[in-house]
Design a protein around this motif. Structure first.
Motif, PDB file in Angstrom:
ATOM      1  N   GLU A   1       0.695  -1.301   0.028  1.00 19.28           N
ATOM      2  CA  GLU A   1       0.186  -0.291   0.029  1.00 19.28           C
ATOM      3  C   GLU A   1       0.836   1.245  -0.011  1.00 19.28           C
ATOM      4  O   GLU A   1       0.686   2.228  -0.781  1.00 19.28           O
ATOM      5  CB  GLU A   1      -0.989  -0.141   1.248  1.00 19.28           C
TER       6      GLU A   1
ATOM      7  N   GLN B   1       0.724   4.123  -2.897  1.00 21.49           N
ATOM      8  CA  GLN B   1       0.563   5.575  -2.535  1.00 21.49           C
ATOM      9  C   GLN B   1       1.569   6.308  -3.368  1.00 21.49           C
ATOM     10  O   GLN B   1       1.275   7.351  -3.817  1.00 21.49           O
ATOM     11  CB  GLN B   1       0.650   5.687  -1.097  1.00 21.49           C
TER      12      GLN B   1
ATOM     13  N   GLN C   1      -8.900  -4.736  -3.093  1.00 22.37           N
ATOM     14  CA  GLN C   1      -9.235  -3.624  -2.691  1.00 22.37           C
ATOM     15  C   GLN C   1      -8.058  -2.529  -2.761  1.00 22.37           C
ATOM     16  O   GLN C   1      -8.293  -1.535  -3.195  1.00 22.37           O
ATOM     17  CB  GLN C   1      -9.753  -3.715  -1.016  1.00 22.37           C
ATOM     18  N   ILE C   2      -6.982  -3.049  -2.760  1.00 28.57           N
ATOM     19  CA  ILE C   2      -5.658  -2.060  -2.669  1.00 28.57           C
ATOM     20  C   ILE C   2      -5.388  -2.006  -4.175  1.00 28.57           C
ATOM     21  O   ILE C   2      -5.214  -0.810  -4.747  1.00 28.57           O
ATOM     22  CB  ILE C   2      -4.408  -2.650  -2.135  1.00 28.57           C
TER      23      ILE C   2
ATOM     24  N   GLU D   1      -7.736  -2.014  -6.635  1.00 31.21           N
ATOM     25  CA  GLU D   1      -8.808  -1.095  -6.960  1.00 31.21           C
ATOM     26  C   GLU D   1      -8.525   0.344  -6.701  1.00 31.21           C
ATOM     27  O   GLU D   1      -8.525   1.229  -7.389  1.00 31.21           O
ATOM     28  CB  GLU D   1     -10.123  -1.761  -6.884  1.00 31.21           C
ATOM     29  N   LYS D   2      -8.168   0.413  -5.327  1.00 34.46           N
ATOM     30  CA  LYS D   2      -7.880   1.884  -4.860  1.00 34.46           C
ATOM     31  C   LYS D   2      -6.742   2.706  -5.598  1.00 34.46           C
ATOM     32  O   LYS D   2      -6.905   3.980  -5.845  1.00 34.46           O
ATOM     33  CB  LYS D   2      -7.478   1.556  -3.506  1.00 34.46           C
ATOM     34  N   TYR D   3      -5.714   2.054  -5.956  1.00 33.41           N
ATOM     35  CA  TYR D   3      -4.704   2.510  -6.548  1.00 33.41           C
ATOM     36  C   TYR D   3      -4.444   2.390  -8.257  1.00 33.41           C
ATOM     37  O   TYR D   3      -3.504   2.478  -8.857  1.00 33.41           O
ATOM     38  CB  TYR D   3      -3.311   2.109  -5.742  1.00 33.41           C
TER      39      TYR D   3
END
Length: 280
Positions: free
Chosen positions: A203, A207, A231-232, A234-236
């Motif tokens: 993560e 970032q 989830q990670i 898709e988030k990034y």
């Protein structure tokens, strides 16, 4: 379409040669295969020729060894489709030397406990760019001290927490490795984050925009783990890959070529990003 982007040959810690791996990929209807031996790109020329012969498309790959200094733990990075692979050669050689140094010390420790010789181990490394724990265990099996690679004796000698003969040293810093992969115009994907507990690092790197993708489909990740990794991703907006991590005889759990896969959409993203890096 079947795409397996993670497997090993005798050039690192697999038990089958390049041709046997590609023939087996063909038998299991693999369309695209990446041979990702540890810290060596030496398979690609031969794999490309054999892939064309047997009708399996080859994506150049390598599994790079790296170190998370903040958490003092290993992390593996898969590099795909580098357009300037020669830029990775020096790092590959350095990582192989680190591994050889650790392995030679481990062999010496094992020899103090069991009457085997270094030659007993080294004969199993023919063709490999390094020496791996599996090669040491194979020598111990040869002489009757164990019946399996990942049983009681392996745990006693090489357990990551307290193995009596385990020797580990720091590999190059993960951010340095990622920067080098990108300078080689390659696509950087974190391998099996659950194996070395790398999710926090994943993560953080996402970032920072340092990592391009994550290997979600891997036998070390259960459904809950995969949901967390997705989830990670898709988030990034990370590329999502999968692969069998096939080692043949040296697998720690039953796995076969094609047992875990990458989608065509994500392979297209890898190829598009690699081409974009070339154009930049």
């Amino acid at each position: 379409m079947k795409i397996d982007l993670h497997c090993h040959t005798t050039l690192s810690d697999g038990s089958l040669g390049i041709e046997d791996v590609i023939i087996q990929a063909k038998r299991t209807s693999i369309d695209f295969l990446s041979i990702t031996d540890h810290d060596t790109l030496a398979s690609f020329s031969r794999a490309s020729v054999l892939g064309e012969r047997y009708g399996v498309k080859i994506i150049q790959g390598v599994e790079m060894s790296a170190w998370d200094k903040e958490r003092s733990q290993k992390v593996h990075i898969l590099c795909y489709a580098p357009k300037k692979p020669d830029r990775l050669e020096g790092l590959c050689l350095k990582c192989c030397e680190i591994r050889k140094s650790c392995s030679k010390e481990m062999i010496e420790k094992v020899m103090q406990k069991y009457p085997i010789t270094a030659e007993n181990v080294l004969k199993h490394c023919t063709g490999s760019k390094s020496i791996f724990k599996q090669h040491i265990m194979r020598a111990l099996i040869d002489y009757g001290y164990a019946l399996e690679f990942y049983g009681k004796l392996n745990d006693e000698l090489f357990n990551m927490e307290n193995g009596t003969c385990l020797v580990e040293r720091e590999y190059p810093d993960v951010r340095f490795v990622l920067d080098l992969i990108h300078s080689a115009r390659g696509v950087a994907v974190m391998a099996h984050p659950m194996l070395y507990n790398n999710t926090e690092l994943l993560e953080k790197l996402a970032q920072e925009g340092k990592i391009d993708g994550v290997e979600v489909n891997h036998y070390t990740a259960d459904e809950e783990d995969r949901a967390k990794l997705m989830q990670i991703a898709e988030k990034y907006n990370l590329i999502v890959t999968g692969g069998s991590d096939f080692h043949g005889l040296y697998n720690s759990t039953p796995t076969y070529i094609g047992s875990e896969l990458t989608t065509k959409e994500n392979l297209d993203r890898i190829i598009k990003l690699a081409n974009k890096k070339t154009d930049a």
